[in-house]
Design a protein around this motif. Structure first.
Motif, PDB file in Angstrom:
ATOM      1  N   LEU A   1      30.745 -98.233  38.703  1.00 65.34           N
ATOM      2  CA  LEU A   1      31.719 -98.499  37.636  1.00 65.34           C
ATOM      3  C   LEU A   1      31.921 -97.258  36.763  1.00 65.34           C
ATOM      4  O   LEU A   1      33.042 -96.972  36.335  1.00 65.34           O
ATOM      5  CB  LEU A   1      31.246 -99.668  36.772  1.00 65.34           C
TER       6      LEU A   1
ATOM      7  N   ARG B   1      34.262-102.632  32.964  1.00 66.33           N
ATOM      8  CA  ARG B   1      35.544-103.055  33.547  1.00 66.33           C
ATOM      9  C   ARG B   1      36.649-103.033  32.484  1.00 66.33           C
ATOM     10  O   ARG B   1      37.769-102.582  32.736  1.00 66.33           O
ATOM     11  CB  ARG B   1      35.405-104.469  34.111  1.00 66.33           C
TER      12      ARG B   1
ATOM     13  N   ASP C   1      40.047-100.666  32.426  1.00 71.62           N
ATOM     14  CA  ASP C   1      41.412-101.189  32.289  1.00 71.62           C
ATOM     15  C   ASP C   1      42.126-100.600  31.077  1.00 71.62           C
ATOM     16  O   ASP C   1      43.314-100.272  31.139  1.00 71.62           O
ATOM     17  CB  ASP C   1      41.378-102.717  32.164  1.00 71.62           C
TER      18      ASP C   1
ATOM     19  N   TYR D   1      41.243-101.580  43.721  1.00 68.06           N
ATOM     20  CA  TYR D   1      40.355-102.672  43.360  1.00 68.06           C
ATOM     21  C   TYR D   1      39.160-102.782  44.299  1.00 68.06           C
ATOM     22  O   TYR D   1      38.300-103.616  44.106  1.00 68.06           O
ATOM     23  CB  TYR D   1      41.117-104.003  43.336  1.00 68.06           C
TER      24      TYR D   1
END
Length: 565
Positions: free
Chosen positions: A371, A334, A338, A40
């Motif tokens: 990202l 994001r 996931d 994270y």
């Protein structure tokens, strides 16, 4: 001063620890101890597996105890400077301090943490004073509670906040202007030390603070929490320098605005008038994260269906960003990360064309690069991503040349970071890499240097000459481009059996030998300290302040790196 209770103090202790400030704070990797999985850890600017300060965090205690580094030099140093995208009409400058000066600043924050934690804790208006320990939901609850029964919200912020902070105003806000001016020559007072340490991080400048590291974020929040004390009669909430006050009676709004303007004026700051905004119920709030993270719930398993759904998701996210919901495209990435990580979306769903679509978003918004790399981390192989990038070779090279011409740091080092991660160097001709080294920022220059080293044929006289040209005015460890210089010297001296070490010695002899002595005598350390090459570690150390020179010598001797190779 009454110090805060032990329980709330835990909120802040990690952020003032030397371990946190060194391991995560330099590049401002966003880390919360509540998340035990270090996957994270993320920075908006640099990718954790390329640039990081993990090595130096491990050796810090030894620097003090075994090597007797004092971190007491008062020399001013040059920061790393980067030109960062803000919007289509405006850019901003990010500054990462010289690592020596940064450690000096961190030691001060650590030593005076009780004073600073007390200031942070006392602010009831701040939504940003718990940093990465605060959840999005908690912030939303606080905003909602503050708005109860109010039909209007006035929003404003400070004009050019970080670049406009006058360092001498830090003592003013901490202890009051009269007290600070009366004691301005008492250098040992904590608030004067802080003022001086910040100046040392940015070649003595008193206007602005070096935005980029977490330490700066910590100082800015302390500054704003003290401002909150002066505005405690008003029921507003604040996130960093963004204010909102809910109201029904315009008198309350006008009273707040007048008080804020007055306090800012006392600090040589001012409101960004063009950002003043009045929102009326129903209020326009930020993104609903559930939209993004629940988007693929119960999605079909068929690849074609998943692909269609992803294209729709990208389009909807872009539309949200266009409508003013800032951060929509970040949340989109994001959610994709996931979904791939948890096996909701199949790897084979992402073909060359879908990867190309995502990569294009990075070109449009370089802040997405980190990202994007994190997204690629969750694929068993990145063949489709590499194919998508190669298929746009001409456009990418044109973009790179444009970034160099305009000195766009973030766009360039973001692209180079992706190529470094994918080991995709064929899009980077030697002449472009040399131009990057000579003309661009430290981060881009380091990645260009690494790209050249991939082919050992590039390790020649020209490589070192190219590096020296960049470092023409960098003759001590305190000087400009210290970060690039350290990496070059680190790579040269990492392994004496490697070609780069041997070729460098040959370069030094050919350029600086002048035929006055034989090669053996020339290479003697007593002689080398006088060879004025900016990539000669012995000359650099001799030409630096004693404690700073010793510090960098110890880093080199212990093979401390700032880039994972």
């Amino acid at each position: 001063m009454t110090l805060i209770a032990n329980v709330p103090k835990i909120w802040y202790q990690q952020y003032f620890s030397m371990d946190y400030l060194l391991k995560y704070g330099y590049f401002d990797f966003k880390y919360s101890s509540r998340k035990s999985n270090e996957e994270y850890i993320l920075s908006n600017l640099v990718y954790k597996e390329i640039f990081n300060t993990e090595d130096i965090s491990k050796i810090y205690l030894d620097l003090k105890s075994l090597h007797n580094i004092k971190f007491n030099s008062t020399k001013v140093t040059y920061p790393i400077e980067l030109s960062i995208f803000k919007n289509d009409d405006e850019r901003r400058k990010i500054k990462f301090p010289n690592i020596y000066s940064y450690i000096c600043l961190c030691e001060h924050l650590n030593q005076e943490q009780d004073i600073y934690m007390d200031i942070l804790y006392k602010s009831k208006q701040s939504l940003s004073n718990r940093f990465y320990s605060e959840t999005f939901l908690n912030g939303k609850i606080k905003r909602t509670k503050n708005r109860f029964g109010k039909r209007k919200i006035f929003k404003t912020d400070i004009q050019h906040f970080y670049p406009s902070i006058y360092t001498h105003s830090i003592p003013w806000i901490l202890v009051g202007k009269n007290e600070a001016k009366k004691n301005k020559n008492k250098k040992n007072l904590y608030y004067n030390k802080l003022d001086s340490l910040i100046q040392r991080c940015q070649i003595g400048e008193t206007h602005g603070i070096p935005t980029g590291s977490f330490a700066t974020k910590l100082i800015a929040e302390i500054y704003m929490c003290k401002l909150d004390e002066k505005l405690s009669d008003h029921k507003y909430v604040r996130y960093v320098d963004d204010f909102e006050i809910p109201y029904n009676d315009v008198v309350k709004k006008d009273s707040f605005y007048k008080s804020l303007s007055k306090e800012l004026s006392n600090l040589n700051l001012k409101i960004k008038v063009e950002k003043n905004e009045i929102d009326r119920f129903p209020f326009q709030d930020g993104n609903n994260s559930a939209f993004f993270f629940d988007y693929f719930t119960n999605i079909a398993t068929k690849v074609s269906d998943q692909r269609k759904r992803i294209y729709n998701f990208i389009e909807e996210s872009i539309n949200k960003e266009r409508e003013g919901h800032k951060g929509s495209i970040k949340l989109m990435f994001r959610a994709l990360i996931d979904s791939v990580k948890n096996g909701v979306l199949k790897e084979e769903t992402f073909d060359k064309y879908l990867h190309s679509n995502l990569f294009n978003l990075v070109l449009m918004q370089p802040i997405l690069a980190v990202l994007y790399i994190e997204f690629l981390e969750h694929f068993k192989n990145n063949d489709e991503a590499i194919l998508s990038i190669k298929s746009n070779k001409e456009e990418i090279q044109s973009s790179i040349n444009n970034y160099i011409e305009l000195s766009y740091s973030q766009e360039l080092f973001s692209l180079l970071s992706i190529f470094h991660y994918l080991e995709l160097y064929e899009l980077l001709p030697k002449e472009i890499l040399k131009k990057i080294i000579e003309q661009m920022d430290d981060l881009s220059a380091i990645l260009a240097f690494e790209a050249l080293l991939v082919n050992e044929d590039n390790i020649d006289y020209d490589l070192f000459e190219n590096s020296e040209t960049k470092l023409l005015n960098s003759l001590s460890w305190e000087d400009e481009f210290w970060f690039f210089k350290y990496h070059v010297i680190f790579k040269i001296n990492l392994n004496k059996k490697k070609k780069i070490y041997k070729e460098f010695r040959e370069f030094l002899f050919l350029k600086y030998g002048n035929g006055s002595m034989n090669k053996g005598a020339f290479m003697n350390k007593k002689n080398l300290v006088n060879i004025e090459s900016p990539i000669n570690r012995f000359f650099q150390s001799k030409n630096s302040h004693q404690d700073i020179g010793k510090f960098f010598d110890v880093l080199l001797d212990n093979k401390i790196s700032f880039i994972k190779i």
